[in-house]
Design a protein around this motif. Structure first.
Motif, PDB file in Angstrom:
ATOM      1  N   GLN A  80      56.971  45.335  27.852  1.00  0.00           N
ATOM      2  CA  GLN A  80      55.820  45.772  27.055  1.00  0.00           C
ATOM      3  C   GLN A  80      54.985  46.799  27.813  1.00  0.00           C
ATOM      4  O   GLN A  80      54.568  47.817  27.250  1.00  0.00           O
ATOM      5  CB  GLN A  80      54.951  44.579  26.674  1.00  0.00           C
ATOM      6  CG  GLN A  80      55.602  43.653  25.664  1.00  0.00           C
ATOM      7  CD  GLN A  80      54.691  42.497  25.323  1.00  0.00           C
ATOM      8  OE1 GLN A  80      53.584  42.700  24.850  1.00  0.00           O
ATOM      9  NE2 GLN A  80      55.166  41.278  25.559  1.00  0.00           N
ATOM     10  N   GLN A  83      57.074  50.145  28.350  1.00  0.00           N
ATOM     11  CA  GLN A  83      57.195  50.876  27.087  1.00  0.00           C
ATOM     12  C   GLN A  83      55.848  51.473  26.692  1.00  0.00           C
ATOM     13  O   GLN A  83      55.771  52.616  26.246  1.00  0.00           O
ATOM     14  CB  GLN A  83      57.726  49.978  25.968  1.00  0.00           C
ATOM     15  CG  GLN A  83      58.049  50.736  24.690  1.00  0.00           C
ATOM     16  CD  GLN A  83      59.114  51.802  24.889  1.00  0.00           C
ATOM     17  OE1 GLN A  83      60.211  51.542  25.366  1.00  0.00           O
ATOM     18  NE2 GLN A  83      58.786  53.050  24.539  1.00  0.00           N
ATOM     19  N   GLY A  84      54.782  50.705  26.899  1.00  0.00           N
ATOM     20  CA  GLY A  84      53.445  51.226  26.628  1.00  0.00           C
ATOM     21  C   GLY A  84      53.125  52.426  27.490  1.00  0.00           C
ATOM     22  O   GLY A  84      52.517  53.405  27.025  1.00  0.00           O
ATOM     23  N   LYS A  86      55.316  54.453  28.856  1.00  0.00           N
ATOM     24  CA  LYS A  86      56.180  55.543  28.411  1.00  0.00           C
ATOM     25  C   LYS A  86      55.536  56.222  27.197  1.00  0.00           C
ATOM     26  O   LYS A  86      55.498  57.443  27.103  1.00  0.00           O
ATOM     27  CB  LYS A  86      57.552  54.962  28.061  1.00  0.00           C
ATOM     28  CG  LYS A  86      58.678  55.934  27.996  1.00  0.00           C
ATOM     29  CD  LYS A  86      59.997  55.195  27.827  1.00  0.00           C
ATOM     30  CE  LYS A  86      61.148  56.171  27.760  1.00  0.00           C
ATOM     31  NZ  LYS A  86      62.428  55.478  27.615  1.00  0.00           N
ATOM     32  N   ASP A  87      54.990  55.400  26.306  1.00  0.00           N
ATOM     33  CA  ASP A  87      54.365  55.909  25.089  1.00  0.00           C
ATOM     34  C   ASP A  87      53.054  56.629  25.367  1.00  0.00           C
ATOM     35  O   ASP A  87      52.769  57.658  24.751  1.00  0.00           O
ATOM     36  CB  ASP A  87      54.120  54.773  24.085  1.00  0.00           C
ATOM     37  CG  ASP A  87      55.408  54.153  23.567  1.00  0.00           C
ATOM     38  OD1 ASP A  87      56.487  54.763  23.733  1.00  0.00           O
ATOM     39  OD2 ASP A  87      55.336  53.037  23.003  1.00  0.00           O
ATOM     40  N   ASP A  88      52.221  56.095  26.281  1.00  0.00           N
ATOM     41  CA  ASP A  88      50.919  56.731  26.536  1.00  0.00           C
ATOM     42  C   ASP A  88      50.971  57.775  27.652  1.00  0.00           C
ATOM     43  O   ASP A  88      49.986  58.426  27.958  1.00  0.00           O
ATOM     44  CB  ASP A  88      49.816  55.691  26.790  1.00  0.00           C
ATOM     45  CG  ASP A  88      49.868  54.987  28.153  1.00  0.00           C
ATOM     46  OD1 ASP A  88      50.548  55.475  29.088  1.00  0.00           O
ATOM     47  OD2 ASP A  88      49.210  53.935  28.287  1.00  0.00           O
TER      48      ASP A  88
END
Length: 138
Positions: A80, A83-84, A86-88
Motif C-alpha cells: 500500500q 504503490q501510494g 509510486k502514485d504520488d
C-alpha cells in the motif's frame, strides 16, 4: 505472546497508514520501527516474528500461522505504501510492487538479525541508506 505482538505491531502499521502524509514519510516511519529496535538497549533486540520466521518449520501450527500472518501483514502494508508513493511521486519504485515490498521486509528483518551479534556493527545508517534507495529524487 505472538498474538499480542502481531496485534500491537499491526496497530502501529494502521497508525502510519492512516496518517495524512506522503508515502515517503510513511515509509520513513515504518523503517523507524526497525531503527528503534536496533537502537534499543545493547543492540541485542530483534523482531520476535522475524526471529521465529527462521525456525517456522519447527513451530507449532498456531505459532507458524501467527508468524506467517505477521509477515504477510507487513508485506500488505508495504504494498500500500509503495504503490501510494509510486502514485504520488514521493517514492521511486521499479518493478513489481509486491516483490519490492517482500524484498524490503526481508532486508529490514535480516538487518535486525545480523546486527545482533556483538561483532556486527549495529548501525541505523544502514536502514537510512536503504530507505534512500526508495525516496524519489527531484
Amino acid at each position: 505472546m505472538l498474538t499480542r505482538y502481531r496485534s500491537d505491531f499491526g496497530a502501529l502499521l494502521a497508525d502510519i497508514l492512516s496518517s495524512k502524509t506522503k508515502a515517503s514519510t510513511k515509509l520513513q516511519r515504518y523503517c523507524g520501527l526497525f531503527e528503534n529496535t536496533i537502537s534499543a538497549g545493547n543492540h541485542d533486540r530483534s523482531c520476535l516474528c522475524g526471529m521465529l520466521a527462521a525456525e517456522v518449520l519447527s513451530l507449532g501450527d498456531n505459532s507458524a500461522i501467527s508468524v506467517k500472518g505477521f509477515l504477510q501483514d507487513n508485506v500488505e502494508f508495504l504494498v500500500q505504501v509503495l504503490q501510494g508513493g509510486k502514485d504520488d511521486g514521493s517514492l521511486s519504485v521499479r518493478g513489481n510492487v509486491e516483490d519490492i515490498a517482500s524484498l524490503l521486509l526481508a532486508t529490514l528483518e535480516g538487518g535486525l538479525i545480523v546486527a545482533r551479534p556483538r561483532w556486527a556493527r549495529a548501525d541505523v545508517g544502514v536502514i537510512r541508506q536503504l530507505l534512500s534507495l526508495f525516496v524519489a529524487r527531484r
